[in-house]
Write a protein that holds these residues in place. Structure first.
Motif, PDB file in Angstrom:
ATOM      1  N   ASN A 149    -101.321 -50.858  -6.977  1.00  0.00           N
ATOM      2  CA  ASN A 149    -100.248 -50.134  -6.296  1.00  0.00           C
ATOM      3  C   ASN A 149     -98.879 -50.743  -6.559  1.00  0.00           C
ATOM      4  O   ASN A 149     -97.888 -50.292  -5.983  1.00  0.00           O
ATOM      5  N   GLY A 150     -98.813 -51.779  -7.387  1.00  0.00           N
ATOM      6  CA  GLY A 150     -97.540 -52.413  -7.688  1.00  0.00           C
ATOM      7  C   GLY A 150     -97.170 -53.561  -6.777  1.00  0.00           C
ATOM      8  O   GLY A 150     -96.041 -54.057  -6.825  1.00  0.00           O
ATOM      9  N   MET A 151     -98.113 -54.002  -5.929  1.00  0.00           N
ATOM     10  CA  MET A 151     -97.833 -55.094  -4.992  1.00  0.00           C
ATOM     11  C   MET A 151     -98.017 -56.446  -5.695  1.00  0.00           C
ATOM     12  O   MET A 151     -99.039 -56.696  -6.335  1.00  0.00           O
ATOM     13  N   ALA A 203     -95.741 -48.724  -9.688  1.00  0.00           N
ATOM     14  CA  ALA A 203     -97.029 -48.392 -10.295  1.00  0.00           C
ATOM     15  C   ALA A 203     -97.800 -49.685 -10.560  1.00  0.00           C
ATOM     16  O   ALA A 203     -97.332 -50.786 -10.215  1.00  0.00           O
ATOM     17  N   GLU A 204     -98.946 -49.550 -11.160  1.00  0.00           N
ATOM     18  CA  GLU A 204     -99.869 -50.650 -11.429  1.00  0.00           C
ATOM     19  C   GLU A 204     -99.200 -51.793 -12.194  1.00  0.00           C
ATOM     20  O   GLU A 204     -98.538 -51.577 -13.208  1.00  0.00           O
ATOM     21  N   GLY A 218    -107.511 -52.855  -5.555  1.00  0.00           N
ATOM     22  CA  GLY A 218    -107.959 -53.542  -6.756  1.00  0.00           C
ATOM     23  C   GLY A 218    -106.907 -54.475  -7.309  1.00  0.00           C
ATOM     24  O   GLY A 218    -105.749 -54.101  -7.465  1.00  0.00           O
ATOM     25  N   ILE A 219    -107.295 -55.705  -7.610  1.00  0.00           N
ATOM     26  CA  ILE A 219    -106.381 -56.693  -8.184  1.00  0.00           C
ATOM     27  C   ILE A 219    -106.457 -56.570  -9.696  1.00  0.00           C
ATOM     28  O   ILE A 219    -107.507 -56.794 -10.297  1.00  0.00           O
ATOM     29  N   ALA A 225     -92.553 -63.494 -14.821  1.00  0.00           N
ATOM     30  CA  ALA A 225     -92.269 -62.135 -15.288  1.00  0.00           C
ATOM     31  C   ALA A 225     -93.398 -61.217 -14.855  1.00  0.00           C
ATOM     32  O   ALA A 225     -94.582 -61.549 -15.003  1.00  0.00           O
ATOM     33  N   THR A 226     -93.045 -60.053 -14.309  1.00  0.00           N
ATOM     34  CA  THR A 226     -94.031 -59.057 -13.915  1.00  0.00           C
ATOM     35  C   THR A 226     -93.766 -57.779 -14.705  1.00  0.00           C
ATOM     36  O   THR A 226     -92.628 -57.307 -14.745  1.00  0.00           O
ATOM     37  N   ALA A 227     -94.811 -57.244 -15.335  1.00  0.00           N
ATOM     38  CA  ALA A 227     -94.675 -56.024 -16.143  1.00  0.00           C
ATOM     39  C   ALA A 227     -95.619 -54.972 -15.602  1.00  0.00           C
ATOM     40  O   ALA A 227     -96.747 -55.270 -15.191  1.00  0.00           O
ATOM     41  N   SER A 228     -95.175 -53.705 -15.659  1.00  0.00           N
ATOM     42  CA  SER A 228     -95.903 -52.658 -14.958  1.00  0.00           C
ATOM     43  C   SER A 228     -95.986 -51.372 -15.772  1.00  0.00           C
ATOM     44  O   SER A 228     -95.329 -51.206 -16.805  1.00  0.00           O
TER      45      SER A 228
END
Length: 732
Positions: A475-477, A497-498, A456-457, A515-518
């Protein structure tokens, strides 16, 4: 006092004045287009025998589609319950719907006026099937497996005339041509219900509905998925289809007379006319038989194969894959229009096709639409970026991502696309080029299309220059696609994680960062100019990070109830972010929007309030109610391009639009059957687009007065050179 002074004037809370006021303000926004379908079987698809309109549910909305003109009209269920079943009256003037949820209603709609005219509340849990009698006097509704009630409603008298219980799950219902009985089918269930007794009854209370089971013989353990009573010369016969792939005929004595094997692993739906029976089967197969003797007539063309690149199709023959392991979506619903002799088919990947079957040897495609097959998590408007950009990806285009592992590119305006062009998909006998129809879908990007597991995106973001599309999955990709070639140029396991949020920096800052936040509580800052190399990792948050935004400062908020303001500094090691402010509130912060001046940040909170922060000082400047409801939490917030209005989505599935500065509610809209997971205003200020867990995308048209107000505000911002912008807080 100017608008900025209004925000800075202090903390206050402005509530909608009254419920009556709120109801009247819902008119400034109208539903213009629905990109989605939630039909799960034949009870969710119907065709008007007079006009050819095709009706299907999309959340709490019934879409009335004219396939030839690709025009939609909509019936919005004011109860906010999911539409599960629908059926046209014989004259096409009315549509009856069933719904799910506690105390569901059977509703009768005037199709021309697009309004509800009658309502019946006799079910307790959910409605699986509804049908009009051919004489137009009765409506039958069947409850789901938790409800188990069968009600016959004389709708003109607004009275239930007969009722009874069923002992099995029912998935289909059909009236006899003379309206004297109807048949229900389900798990080991074929039952004939007779109306003679209730017609003769003078009692004011419902009489017991009399039913007799069909004689199933050796097929008694089958699951009967759908049913259609015969017409014309076969009016005394009843045709059923089983999940194992058998087409059965019952005679006038309710006895199983004959059956034929459909040569498929699964079957789910059927539709009948005087000279044809169409059966929807697995792997995109629809087979046609003669109702006279169940003689096989033909197999219709299959739709697109799964993981099909729609933009690469230039000829109809491109659709016929030569790969051995090619899979096609299952046909789960079919309905036939006897006037035009068109067959509408819904497939389990949420696609809809309309086939021209006037000549079964030359079957042509009239219309097709391909929608998301699962929850739509996010959407992004394509930026008004200068430079050499594909014309189809200019202003008016937007991109959505879904749990179905696809990213889809759309246009709001209708444009003819190859996949729904006049190149009809036809049988191997001939190639026809007859009809022209339009479609909103531009392209589909399949993520890990060869894997059976759907990650899932979860979120997407487009670079300001319109060249790159970043996406994060559950999945954190992290992936980055080149929007010119649609090729994947980066794939990296960025988080444990997500990934909940992605954000590119504004070009005014002079930086090109992502920036990527999870959910793993980390923020990674990547250099988009240096192959997305890591610049810095921030670990200030102690829980899931729900939003990160660049506005000169980098701002982040999360489930730890904190909002952090980070300032970029130039050091010997390169760009480095350092904390400038940190604020904590007593409620979870779910989403954040920044106004076009980059002076204020609006935060959607669990307590249904919008909190507005001054970005430069980090101080909260204002607070007002972000939902008219007293239940749920604010999940999303979106500020329009001018900064005049702010849209919010609440967990009660409603969308509200407020004046950003006064906090006054100007519109409340609804129609989604699951939570709204994303919203965006279009750059021309004409539309608001919403996406939801119900797999649907709704395009809402804003009233002219709202559009004019936003455009006037945009003009003021452009004409005022002293207006603060994102570049005021650049590198230090």
């Amino acid at each position: 006092m100017d608008s900025h002074s209004k925000v800075a004037s202090g903390i206050c809370c402005v509530r909608p004045r009254s419920r009556r006021r709120t109801e009247t303000t819902s008119s400034p926004v109208t539903l213009e287009k629905v990109l989605g379908i939630t039909a799960s079987g034949n009870s969710g698809l119907a065709c008007d025998p007079r006009s050819g309109l095709v009706a299907y549910p999309a959340g709490c909305v019934v879409v009335l589609l004219n396939p030839k003109k690709n025009r939609q009209h909509h019936l919005i269920n004011t109860s906010r319950k999911t539409i599960t079943a629908l059926s046209f009256s014989p004259d096409g003037k009315y549509l009856v719907t069933g719904e799910s949820g506690h105390l569901p209603a059977v509703r009768l709609w005037d199709v021309a006026e697009q309004k509800q005219v009658a309502e019946l509340q006799k079910h307790k849990f959910g409605i699986s099937c509804v049908a009009f009698s051919p004489n137009g006097k009765y409506i039958v509704s069947v409850g789901n497996q938790h409800d188990m009630m069968v009600n016959v409603w004389a709708w003109k008298k607004d009275a239930v005339v007969a009722a009874n219980k069923v002992s099995s799950k029912v998935t289909g219902v059909s009236f006899s041509e003379d309206s004297t009985y109807f048949v229900t089918v389900g798990n080991r269930h074929v039952k004939f219900w007779y109306l003679d007794h209730c017609k003769a009854s003078k009692a004011s209370a419902p009489v017991p509905l009399l039913g007799r089971s069909g004689l199933l013989g050796e097929l008694r353990n089958n699951f009967f998925c759908d049913v259609a009573c015969g017409v014309g010369s076969k009016s005394e016969s009843t045709f059923c289809i089983t999940s194992s792939g058998l087409l059965c005929e019952f005679n006038s004595k309710r006895m199983l007379d004959k059956w034929v094997d459909l040569q498929t692993s699964m079957a789910q739906s059927l539709s009948l006319s005087e000279d044809m029976i169409f059966c929807g089967c697995a792997d995109g197969t629809v087979r046609a038989f003669s109702p006279v003797d169940l003689h096989f007539v033909c197999t219709l063309p299959r739709p697109h194969h799964l993981s099909c690149d729609v933009s690469a199709i230039t000829m109809a023959s491109d659709l016929f894959s030569t790969k051995i392991d090619t899979r096609y979506p299952d046909a789960i619903a079919v309905t036939y229009d006897p006037i035009t002799r068109w067959l509408s088919c819904v497939y389990n990947d949420h696609s809809l096709y309309v086939w021209d079957v006037r000549d079964v040897k030359r079957v042509g495609k009239v219309h097709s639409v391909l929608f998301h097959a699962a929850c739509v998590w996010d959407l992004e408007m394509f930026p008004d970026a200068p430079g050499d950009i594909d014309a189809s990806l200019s202003s008016g285009a937007f991109i959505s991502c879904s749990a179905d592992n696809t990213i889809r590119l759309w246009r709001i305006e209708d444009q003819t696309q190859i996949y729904s062009h006049s190149q009809n998909i036809i049988s191997s006998v001939s190639l026809d080029f007859i009809y022209v129809c339009v479609q909103d879908l531009l392209n589909i990007i399949y993520i890990d299309g060869n894997t059976k597991v759907r990650t899932g995106i979860r979120t997407i973001c487009i670079s300001p220059d319109g060249k790159h599309l970043a996406s994060g999955d559950r999945n954190g990709m992290l992936r980055v696609h080149d929007l010119t070639s649609m090729k994947e140029i980066l794939k990296v396991e960025a988080h444990d994680a997500e990934i909940l949020c992605l954000e590119y920096s504004k070009p005014e800052t002079g930086l090109k960062l992502l920036a990527t936040a999870s959910r793993d509580r980390l923020i990674h800052v990547l250099d988009a100019e240096d192959d997305y190399s890591l610049v810095q990792t921030l670990d200030d948050h102690s829980s899931s990070i729900t939003a990160v935004r660049f506005a000169g400062e980098m701002i982040s908020c999360g489930a730890d109830k904190s909002i952090y303001f980070q300032t970029a500094h130039k050091t010997d090691r390169g760009t480095e972010f350092r904390r400038s402010h940190h604020k904590v509130r007593k409620t979870t912060l779910y989403d954040m929007g920044v106004d076009p001046t980059c002076k204020y940040a609006a935060v959607a909170c669990q307590d249904r309030c919008i909190r507005i922060f001054d970005i430069s000082s980090g101080e909260q400047k204002k607070l007002y109610k972000g939902s008219i409801s007293e239940d749920g939490s604010l999940l999303r917030v979106q500020i329009d391009p001018s900064g005049q209005y702010v849209a919010t989505s609440c967990s009660d599935k409603n969308i509200s639009i407020f004046d950003f500065y006064s906090g006054e509610c100007v519109a409340t809209i609804f129609g989604h059957s699951e939570i709204v997971t994303g919203m965006k205003f279009t750059s021309d200020c004409k539309h608001l687009i919403s996406v939801s867990g119900d797999s649907c995308i709704f395009v809402w048209r804003l009233a002219p007065e709202l559009t004019i107000s936003m455009r006037e505000r945009l003009c003021q911002l452009r004409q005022n050179p002293d207006t603060p912008t994102c570049k005021t807080s650049g590198l230090r």
